[in-house]
Motif scaffolding. Structure first.
Motif, PDB file in Angstrom:
ATOM      1  N   ASN A 172       0.805  -1.218   0.000  1.00  0.00           N
ATOM      2  CA  ASN A 172       0.000   0.000   0.000  1.00  0.00           C
ATOM      3  C   ASN A 172       0.840   1.271   0.000  1.00  0.00           C
ATOM      4  OD1 ASN A 172      -2.376  -1.584   0.167  1.00  0.00           O
ATOM      5  ND2 ASN A 172      -2.101  -1.779   2.395  1.00  0.00           N
ATOM      6  N   THR A 173       2.124   1.149  -0.121  1.00  0.00           N
ATOM      7  CA  THR A 173       3.003   2.315  -0.101  1.00  0.00           C
ATOM      8  C   THR A 173       3.942   2.272  -1.298  1.00  0.00           C
ATOM      9  OG1 THR A 173       4.695   1.223   1.250  1.00  0.00           O
ATOM     10  CG2 THR A 173       2.950   2.423   2.421  1.00  0.00           C
ATOM     11  N   LYS A 174       4.465   3.429  -1.642  1.00  0.00           N
ATOM     12  CA  LYS A 174       5.457   3.528  -2.697  1.00  0.00           C
ATOM     13  C   LYS A 174       6.847   3.608  -2.079  1.00  0.00           C
ATOM     14  CE  LYS A 174       2.462   5.804  -6.070  1.00  0.00           C
ATOM     15  NZ  LYS A 174       2.283   7.001  -6.921  1.00  0.00           N
ATOM     16  N   PRO A 175       7.865   3.239  -2.842  1.00  0.00           N
ATOM     17  CA  PRO A 175       9.226   3.332  -2.301  1.00  0.00           C
ATOM     18  C   PRO A 175       9.585   4.780  -1.968  1.00  0.00           C
ATOM     19  CG  PRO A 175       9.174   2.050  -4.332  1.00  0.00           C
ATOM     20  CD  PRO A 175       7.831   2.711  -4.205  1.00  0.00           C
ATOM     21  N   ILE A 176      10.460   4.946  -0.999  1.00  0.00           N
ATOM     22  CA  ILE A 176      11.017   6.270  -0.719  1.00  0.00           C
ATOM     23  C   ILE A 176      12.153   6.459  -1.717  1.00  0.00           C
ATOM     24  CG2 ILE A 176      12.063   7.767   1.026  1.00  0.00           C
ATOM     25  CD1 ILE A 176      10.800   6.012   3.154  1.00  0.00           C
ATOM     26  N   TYR A 177      11.855   7.183  -2.786  1.00  0.00           N
ATOM     27  CA  TYR A 177      12.751   7.185  -3.940  1.00  0.00           C
ATOM     28  C   TYR A 177      14.121   7.766  -3.628  1.00  0.00           C
ATOM     29  CZ  TYR A 177       8.522   6.000  -6.482  1.00  0.00           C
ATOM     30  OH  TYR A 177       7.389   5.375  -6.915  1.00  0.00           O
ATOM     31  N   TRP A 178      14.192   8.761  -2.747  1.00  0.00           N
ATOM     32  CA  TRP A 178      15.516   9.314  -2.454  1.00  0.00           C
ATOM     33  C   TRP A 178      16.372   8.307  -1.702  1.00  0.00           C
ATOM     34  CZ3 TRP A 178      17.683   9.972   2.336  1.00  0.00           C
ATOM     35  CH2 TRP A 178      16.828   9.957   3.437  1.00  0.00           C
ATOM     36  N   LYS A 179      15.713   7.412  -0.924  1.00  0.00           N
ATOM     37  CA  LYS A 179      16.483   6.356  -0.254  1.00  0.00           C
ATOM     38  C   LYS A 179      16.961   5.310  -1.259  1.00  0.00           C
ATOM     39  CE  LYS A 179      14.817   6.522   4.509  1.00  0.00           C
ATOM     40  NZ  LYS A 179      14.242   5.737   5.621  1.00  0.00           N
ATOM     41  N   VAL A 180      16.145   5.064  -2.275  1.00  0.00           N
ATOM     42  CA  VAL A 180      16.586   4.178  -3.354  1.00  0.00           C
ATOM     43  C   VAL A 180      17.815   4.763  -4.037  1.00  0.00           C
ATOM     44  CG1 VAL A 180      15.953   3.106  -5.548  1.00  0.00           C
ATOM     45  CG2 VAL A 180      14.242   3.320  -3.730  1.00  0.00           C
ATOM     46  N   MET A 181      17.753   6.083  -4.278  1.00  0.00           N
ATOM     47  CA  MET A 181      18.892   6.760  -4.893  1.00  0.00           C
ATOM     48  C   MET A 181      20.122   6.699  -3.991  1.00  0.00           C
ATOM     49  SD  MET A 181      19.956   8.283  -7.481  1.00  0.00           S
ATOM     50  CE  MET A 181      21.675   7.863  -7.236  1.00  0.00           C
ATOM     51  N   MET A 182      19.910   6.877  -2.690  1.00  0.00           N
ATOM     52  CA  MET A 182      21.027   6.797  -1.751  1.00  0.00           C
ATOM     53  C   MET A 182      21.659   5.406  -1.767  1.00  0.00           C
ATOM     54  SD  MET A 182      21.029   7.505   2.382  1.00  0.00           S
ATOM     55  CE  MET A 182      19.925   6.113   2.696  1.00  0.00           C
ATOM     56  N   THR A 183      20.821   4.377  -1.819  1.00  0.00           N
ATOM     57  CA  THR A 183      21.329   3.005  -1.866  1.00  0.00           C
ATOM     58  C   THR A 183      22.110   2.760  -3.156  1.00  0.00           C
ATOM     59  OG1 THR A 183      19.428   2.253  -0.557  1.00  0.00           O
ATOM     60  CG2 THR A 183      20.683   0.571  -1.736  1.00  0.00           C
ATOM     61  N   CYS A 184      21.568   3.250  -4.279  1.00  0.00           N
ATOM     62  CA  CYS A 184      22.298   3.121  -5.553  1.00  0.00           C
ATOM     63  C   CYS A 184      23.650   3.825  -5.474  1.00  0.00           C
ATOM     64  CB  CYS A 184      21.469   3.717  -6.687  1.00  0.00           C
ATOM     65  SG  CYS A 184      19.984   2.798  -7.117  1.00  0.00           S
ATOM     66  N   GLY A 185      23.638   5.039  -4.870  1.00  0.00           N
ATOM     67  CA  GLY A 185      24.882   5.789  -4.744  1.00  0.00           C
ATOM     68  C   GLY A 185      25.927   5.080  -3.920  1.00  0.00           C
ATOM     69  N   MET A 186      25.472   4.397  -2.852  1.00  0.00           N
ATOM     70  CA  MET A 186      26.411   3.669  -1.999  1.00  0.00           C
ATOM     71  C   MET A 186      27.054   2.509  -2.741  1.00  0.00           C
ATOM     72  SD  MET A 186      24.153   3.686   1.519  1.00  0.00           S
ATOM     73  CE  MET A 186      25.137   2.365   2.236  1.00  0.00           C
ATOM     74  N   TYR A 187      26.228   1.761  -3.472  1.00  0.00           N
ATOM     75  CA  TYR A 187      26.771   0.601  -4.177  1.00  0.00           C
ATOM     76  C   TYR A 187      27.630   0.997  -5.374  1.00  0.00           C
ATOM     77  CZ  TYR A 187      24.010  -2.679  -1.435  1.00  0.00           C
ATOM     78  OH  TYR A 187      23.500  -3.429  -0.407  1.00  0.00           O
ATOM     79  N   ILE A 188      27.252   2.083  -6.030  1.00  0.00           N
ATOM     80  CA  ILE A 188      27.996   2.470  -7.227  1.00  0.00           C
ATOM     81  C   ILE A 188      29.368   3.049  -6.867  1.00  0.00           C
ATOM     82  CG2 ILE A 188      27.394   4.903  -7.595  1.00  0.00           C
ATOM     83  CD1 ILE A 188      26.582   4.022 -10.462  1.00  0.00           C
ATOM     84  N   LYS A 189      29.543   3.436  -5.603  1.00  0.00           N
ATOM     85  CA  LYS A 189      30.857   3.892  -5.154  1.00  0.00           C
ATOM     86  C   LYS A 189      31.894   2.775  -5.242  1.00  0.00           C
ATOM     87  CE  LYS A 189      30.456   8.245  -4.073  1.00  0.00           C
ATOM     88  NZ  LYS A 189      31.251   9.277  -4.779  1.00  0.00           N
ATOM     89  N   ILE A 190      31.413   1.525  -5.339  1.00  0.00           N
ATOM     90  CA  ILE A 190      32.343   0.398  -5.502  1.00  0.00           C
ATOM     91  C   ILE A 190      33.227   0.611  -6.725  1.00  0.00           C
ATOM     92  CG2 ILE A 190      32.489  -2.078  -6.006  1.00  0.00           C
ATOM     93  CD1 ILE A 190      29.915  -2.438  -4.382  1.00  0.00           C
ATOM     94  N   PHE A 191      32.636   1.131  -7.800  1.00  0.00           N
ATOM     95  CA  PHE A 191      33.421   1.379  -9.013  1.00  0.00           C
ATOM     96  C   PHE A 191      34.511   2.420  -8.732  1.00  0.00           C
ATOM     97  CE2 PHE A 191      29.306  -0.005 -10.824  1.00  0.00           C
ATOM     98  CZ  PHE A 191      29.761  -1.083 -11.554  1.00  0.00           C
ATOM     99  N   GLN A 192      34.117   3.502  -8.059  1.00  0.00           N
ATOM    100  CA  GLN A 192      35.064   4.582  -7.793  1.00  0.00           C
ATOM    101  C   GLN A 192      36.199   4.116  -6.891  1.00  0.00           C
ATOM    102  OE1 GLN A 192      33.790   8.073  -5.410  1.00  0.00           O
ATOM    103  NE2 GLN A 192      34.463   9.314  -7.139  1.00  0.00           N
ATOM    104  N   PHE A 193      35.845   3.505  -5.756  1.00  0.00           N
ATOM    105  CA  PHE A 193      36.879   3.049  -4.825  1.00  0.00           C
ATOM    106  C   PHE A 193      37.693   1.905  -5.419  1.00  0.00           C
ATOM    107  CE2 PHE A 193      33.927   4.950  -1.611  1.00  0.00           C
ATOM    108  CZ  PHE A 193      34.810   5.913  -1.154  1.00  0.00           C
TER     109      PHE A 193
END
Length: 254
Positions: free
Chosen positions: A68-89
């Motif tokens: 009954n709820t939608k995702p908290i999209y900015w948290k989805v973006m934050m999670t994507c940002g955390m994982y994508i830092k793997i490429f940078q590091f």
């Protein structure tokens, strides 16, 4: 293209993934939302994935309420940002810890093979000068890292997680601020903070006479692309020319 140039080109592409992803979210937030909803509905059918998604909903971790709820999209973006830092590091660690150490090993092996033994052409005074230079560079690197991380932390404190992770573009209420570091006249302080931090790391960890600054230059290129094209009105004009239609931002929460 030799092996070293090929590796550097691959590093260049990997560092650009993060910037391209953020550009996509900046220009096409509604498409990002629909993509998140589609991926969630698909993955939720698989065992074990509910625990991964429940934290991205405002349900107090109640799985039954997720439908009954939608995702908290900015948290989805934050999670994507955390994982994508793997490429940078990953690129930074590979370049500093493996590629450049390999260059030193190759130089040593070549010298031994050529001369039969390794006889350093440097005097004790030369080594003292190199040591002093290394210390000065190390201190300069620490200063750059402190300034860079200081800007990053200040941006998070000024905007909060919602503001940093494209909350406005994704339709959440955000506030404008003139707090530090936005009162310093520095445009995009978080991006400059990352650039300074990466340069500082290379100043601290690099090998004098061997370390190349390809990766800091690549980072500077991609972040300048974000500041002046990807997340700028210039980018909107470019997309309009290519697609024939204007991009749009979601300015209210759906």
């Amino acid at each position: 293209m030799d092996t070293n140039n090929g590796v550097l080109f691959l590093c260049f592409l990997l560092l650009g993934i993060e910037r391209v992803l953020y550009a996509y979210i900046y220009h096409f937030p509604s498409h990002f939302k629909s993509t998140v909803q589609w991926m969630e509905s698909f993955l939720m059918r698989m065992p074990g994935f509910q625990d991964c998604f429940v934290q991205l909903h405002d349900t107090n971790r109640n799985k039954a309420m997720m439908k009954n709820t939608k995702p908290i999209y900015w948290k989805v973006m934050m999670t994507c940002g955390m994982y994508i830092k793997i490429f940078q590091f990953g690129v930074l660690c590979y370049d500093i810890c493996i590629r450049q150490r390999t260059i030193v090993s190759d130089i040593f092996s070549y010298t031994v093979a050529l001369q039969g033994e390794y006889n350093s052409p440097l005097s004790i005074a030369d080594y003292v000068k190199i040591g002093e230079y290394s210390i000065h560079r190390f201190v300069a690197g620490i200063i750059l890292c402190v300034i860079g991380q200081g800007l990053n932390i200040a941006v998070f404190q000024a905007l909060g997680g919602i503001g940093v992770y494209y909350g406005y573009e994704l339709g959440y209420k955000t506030h404008m601020t003139n707090a530090f570091p936005y009162n310093t006249g520095i445009s995009d302080p978080q991006y400059w903070g990352v650039v300074l931090c990466v340069l500082g790391i290379y100043m601290m960890c690099g090998i004098p006479g061997v370390t190349t600054f390809h990766i800091p230059v690549y980072e500077l290129f991609w972040y300048l692309m974000s500041m002046k094209v990807f997340e700028h009105t210039n980018g909107k004009r470019l997309i309009t020319v290519i697609t024939g239609r204007e991009t749009y931002l979601t300015n209210k929460e759906e």
